[in-house]
Design a protein around this motif. Structure first.
Motif, short mmCIF file in Angstrom:
data_model
loop_
_atom_site.label_atom_id
_atom_site.label_comp_id
_atom_site.label_asym_id
_atom_site.label_seq_id
_atom_site.Cartn_x
_atom_site.Cartn_y
_atom_site.Cartn_z
N PHE A 129 0.83 -1.21 0.00
CA PHE A 129 0.00 0.00 0.00
C PHE A 129 0.86 1.26 0.00
CE2 PHE A 129 -2.95 -3.10 2.07
CZ PHE A 129 -3.90 -3.12 1.05
N GLY A 130 1.71 1.40 1.01
CA GLY A 130 2.58 2.56 1.06
C GLY A 130 3.59 2.57 -0.07
N GLY A 131 4.06 1.37 -0.47
CA GLY A 131 5.02 1.30 -1.57
C GLY A 131 4.48 1.88 -2.86
N ALA A 132 3.19 1.64 -3.12
CA ALA A 132 2.60 2.20 -4.33
C ALA A 132 2.59 3.72 -4.30
CB ALA A 132 1.18 1.66 -4.50
N ASP A 133 2.40 4.30 -3.11
CA ASP A 133 2.45 5.76 -3.00
C ASP A 133 3.86 6.29 -3.25
OD1 ASP A 133 -0.20 5.89 -2.51
OD2 ASP A 133 -0.04 6.25 -0.35
N PHE A 134 4.87 5.60 -2.72
CA PHE A 134 6.24 6.00 -3.02
C PHE A 134 6.51 5.89 -4.52
CE2 PHE A 134 7.05 4.62 1.51
CZ PHE A 134 7.29 5.90 1.98
N GLY A 135 5.97 4.84 -5.14
CA GLY A 135 6.15 4.69 -6.58
C GLY A 135 5.54 5.83 -7.37
N ALA A 136 4.45 6.39 -6.86
CA ALA A 136 3.86 7.55 -7.54
C ALA A 136 4.85 8.71 -7.58
CB ALA A 136 2.58 7.96 -6.82
N GLY A 137 5.58 8.90 -6.48
CA GLY A 137 6.60 9.95 -6.48
C GLY A 137 7.75 9.64 -7.41
N PHE A 138 8.12 8.34 -7.51
CA PHE A 138 9.19 7.96 -8.45
C PHE A 138 8.79 8.30 -9.88
CE2 PHE A 138 11.04 5.00 -11.45
CZ PHE A 138 12.38 4.98 -11.10
N TRP A 139 7.58 7.89 -10.27
CA TRP A 139 7.16 8.14 -11.65
C TRP A 139 6.80 9.60 -11.88
CZ3 TRP A 139 8.92 4.94 -14.81
CH2 TRP A 139 8.98 3.57 -14.53
N ASP A 140 6.52 10.34 -10.82
CA ASP A 140 6.34 11.77 -10.96
C ASP A 140 7.64 12.42 -11.45
OD1 ASP A 140 4.49 14.14 -10.24
OD2 ASP A 140 6.39 14.69 -9.28
N ALA A 141 8.76 11.82 -11.05
CA ALA A 141 10.06 12.34 -11.50
C ALA A 141 10.49 11.76 -12.83
CB ALA A 141 11.12 12.04 -10.43
N PHE A 142 10.17 10.47 -13.09
CA PHE A 142 10.76 9.78 -14.24
C PHE A 142 9.74 9.35 -15.30
CE2 PHE A 142 13.85 8.98 -10.81
CZ PHE A 142 14.98 9.54 -11.41
N ALA A 143 8.50 9.80 -15.20
CA ALA A 143 7.52 9.46 -16.24
C ALA A 143 8.02 9.97 -17.59
CB ALA A 143 6.17 10.07 -15.91
N PHE A 144 7.78 9.19 -18.62
CA PHE A 144 8.25 9.57 -19.95
C PHE A 144 7.13 9.36 -20.95
CE2 PHE A 144 9.35 5.19 -19.04
CZ PHE A 144 8.91 4.49 -20.15
N GLY A 145 7.32 9.90 -22.15
CA GLY A 145 6.31 9.77 -23.20
C GLY A 145 5.55 11.06 -23.41
N PRO A 146 4.73 11.10 -24.46
CA PRO A 146 4.03 12.35 -24.80
C PRO A 146 2.97 12.76 -23.77
CG PRO A 146 3.26 10.52 -26.18
CD PRO A 146 4.44 10.02 -25.42
N ARG A 147 2.51 11.82 -22.95
CA ARG A 147 1.46 12.13 -21.97
C ARG A 147 2.01 12.09 -20.53
NH1 ARG A 147 -0.59 9.40 -26.08
NH2 ARG A 147 0.18 7.44 -25.18
N ARG A 148 3.28 12.41 -20.34
CA ARG A 148 3.86 12.28 -19.01
C ARG A 148 3.18 13.21 -18.00
NH1 ARG A 148 7.71 14.56 -22.33
NH2 ARG A 148 8.36 16.69 -21.86
N ASP A 149 2.72 14.38 -18.44
CA ASP A 149 2.03 15.28 -17.52
C ASP A 149 0.70 14.68 -17.07
OD1 ASP A 149 4.07 17.14 -17.64
OD2 ASP A 149 3.14 18.27 -19.28
N GLU A 150 -0.01 14.04 -18.01
CA GLU A 150 -1.26 13.38 -17.65
C GLU A 150 -1.01 12.19 -16.71
OE1 GLU A 150 -0.34 14.32 -20.58
OE2 GLU A 150 -1.97 15.34 -21.64
N VAL A 151 0.11 11.48 -16.93
CA VAL A 151 0.46 10.37 -16.05
C VAL A 151 0.70 10.89 -14.64
CG1 VAL A 151 2.28 8.70 -15.54
CG2 VAL A 151 1.38 8.88 -17.85
N ARG A 152 1.45 11.97 -14.49
CA ARG A 152 1.72 12.54 -13.17
C ARG A 152 0.42 12.98 -12.49
NH1 ARG A 152 6.21 15.62 -16.06
NH2 ARG A 152 8.14 14.51 -15.54
N GLU A 153 -0.46 13.60 -13.26
CA GLU A 153 -1.71 14.07 -12.69
C GLU A 153 -2.59 12.90 -12.22
OE1 GLU A 153 -4.19 17.00 -11.32
OE2 GLU A 153 -2.15 17.14 -12.10
N ALA A 154 -2.56 11.81 -12.98
CA ALA A 154 -3.34 10.64 -12.59
C ALA A 154 -2.81 10.04 -11.28
CB ALA A 154 -3.30 9.59 -13.70
N PHE A 155 -1.50 9.96 -11.13
CA PHE A 155 -0.92 9.49 -9.88
C PHE A 155 -1.34 10.39 -8.72
CE2 PHE A 155 2.76 7.56 -12.41
CZ PHE A 155 2.27 6.27 -12.26
N PHE A 156 -1.25 11.66 -8.94
CA PHE A 156 -1.55 12.64 -7.90
C PHE A 156 -2.99 12.51 -7.41
CE2 PHE A 156 -3.02 17.08 -7.09
CZ PHE A 156 -2.34 17.29 -5.91
N LYS A 157 -3.92 12.37 -8.34
CA LYS A 157 -5.33 12.28 -7.97
C LYS A 157 -5.67 10.93 -7.34
CE LYS A 157 -7.07 15.63 -11.31
NZ LYS A 157 -7.92 15.86 -12.50
#
Length: 400
Positions: free
Chosen positions: A91-119
């Motif tokens: 459970f907590g690990g998945a939240d830490f992973g959201a922060g990891f991908w917030d930094a390293f998300a890639f691709g044309p929709r990386r901003d949308e990916v970050r926003e999805a994690f955040f919400k």
């Protein structure tokens, strides 16, 4: 925070220059300031285990029966400890992973990916630290010598983990409410991402130092001696990779269309990274943690590790076949099996190779009181968490 700084700063003394923590943290074999009625009731339920500890015999009991009941009782706190670690990881690990991908998300929709994690993590992120509290309380209550040795030897990485949790939570809260108000504070996203990476790394380092046999209970080491080694550092990387692995799998059922394809791609990348690091851990353990490597050869440990590999391959198959509804379960099973393999390789030691669970265990009265308190707390906590997750499971992002 101030309490932690104070406690770490005066180590290894519990009474400054008079008594060390290791001298004060002794098992309690007799009774203590515990309510008598519930303890007596638990005595009867588990066969009078405290009577075995004190030499008293209830009518109709044999010495063998008392010893067997005590052995069963002493297995419950380790089970609670492992359950807390597993729950915090998935459970907590998945939240830490959201922060990891917030930094390293890639691709044309990386901003949308970050926003999805955040919400996605917004409604429930604070509740996941309940499991970390359970782990700490279980350790210091039931295995005080191990708690003392771990926090003396690993105070630096554990302090880093604590500071990371605090800064990560603060950054997320400021970012969340700033986003709603349209006035985000600068650098909150950066702090959130850095803390989300540093914290699981520090926790993984601590686990690696415990499993690797680098902690000596009766000796105060240097600041870096117990953990600045190949195996603990690799375990730190595995901690980060585990968090990054869980998050995209969980997000597959919370996304649609092209965004779901992006999470699937991130899941493939994280699976390869986690599989590579865990495979590398075996030869590194043979070199830097030989006692742990010997434990991996145990038939039970080998069977559990084989199950972890199977679940990991199943996770990749789920991604390939686009069976997204199975993705969270497959990823969580992989992580739990990975942790179970570690626990099986280390068992029956709480600190390899110097301290076994029975040697570190507190007295029967303490363990029974802990189990009563844990059962009472679970009656309140578990339904509350289930209701919380159910409440937000179907909510739209704008509702949370």
């Amino acid at each position: 925070m101030g309490w932690f700084v104070t406690e770490f700063g005066r180590q290894p003394w519990i009474v400054w220059q008079v008594m060390r923590v290791s001298e004060a943290a002794t098992p309690q074999d007799g009774g203590g300031p515990v309510p008598a009625a519930p303890v007596i009731g638990l005595h009867r339920l588990n066969g009078g285990s405290s009577a075995a500890a004190s030499g008293t015999q209830f009518p109709g009991q044999t010495a063998q029966g008392r010893e067997g009941a005590w052995c069963r009782l002493t297995q419950l706190p380790p089970a609670s400890f492992f359950s807390g670690i597993a729950a915090y990881a998935i459970f907590g690990g998945a939240d830490f992973g959201a922060g990891f991908w917030d930094a390293f998300a890639f691709g044309p929709r990386r901003d949308e990916v970050r926003e999805a994690f955040f919400k996605a993590m917004g409604p429930v992120w604070e509740t996941n630290h309940v499991w970390l509290i359970l782990v700490l309380v279980t350790l210091w209550t039931n295995f005080p010598p191990a708690f003392s040795a771990i926090f003396i030897n690993l105070y630096l990485p554990l302090t880093v983990a604590l500071v990371g949790v605090v800064f990560r939570g603060a950054a997320f809260a400021f970012r969340h409410y700033g986003y709603e108000a349209g006035a985000e504070l600068p650098a909150t996203g950066l702090i959130f991402s850095v803390a989300s990476i540093v914290t699981p790394f520090a926790m993984g380092v601590a686990v690696g130092a415990v499993a690797g046999g680098h902690i000596e209970p009766d000796r105060t080491p240097g600041m870096f001696e117990a953990w600045l080694r190949p195996f603990p550092l690799l375990c730190g990387l595995i901690g980060v990779a585990t968090s990054a692995f869980l998050t995209p799998f969980y997000m597959l059922i919370r996304s649609v269309g092209a965004l779901r394809s992006d999470f699937r791609r991130l899941g493939f990348a994280a699976s390869v990274a986690l599989g590579s690091l865990t495979a590398l851990a075996i030869p590194v353990a043979m070199w830097d943690a030989p006692e742990f490597a010997n434990g991996l050869r145990d038939p039970v440990a080998m069977a559990i590790i084989a199950a972890a590999v199977t679940f990991g391959l199943l996770s990749l198959l789920v991604l390939w076949l686009r069976r997204d509804f199975l993705a969270p379960l497959a990823a969580a099973a992989t992580v739990v099996a990975l942790l179970a393999g570690w626990a099986s390789a280390q068992y029956p030691f709480v600190l390899l190779p110097a301290l076994e669970l029975e040697e570190a265990a507190a007295g029967s009265a303490t363990q029974e009181a802990f189990l009563i308190a844990m059962a009472a707390g679970a009656l309140i906590l578990v339904p509350s968490l289930l209701w919380l997750f159910r409440l937000f499971a179907g909510a739209r992002p704008e509702e949370v």
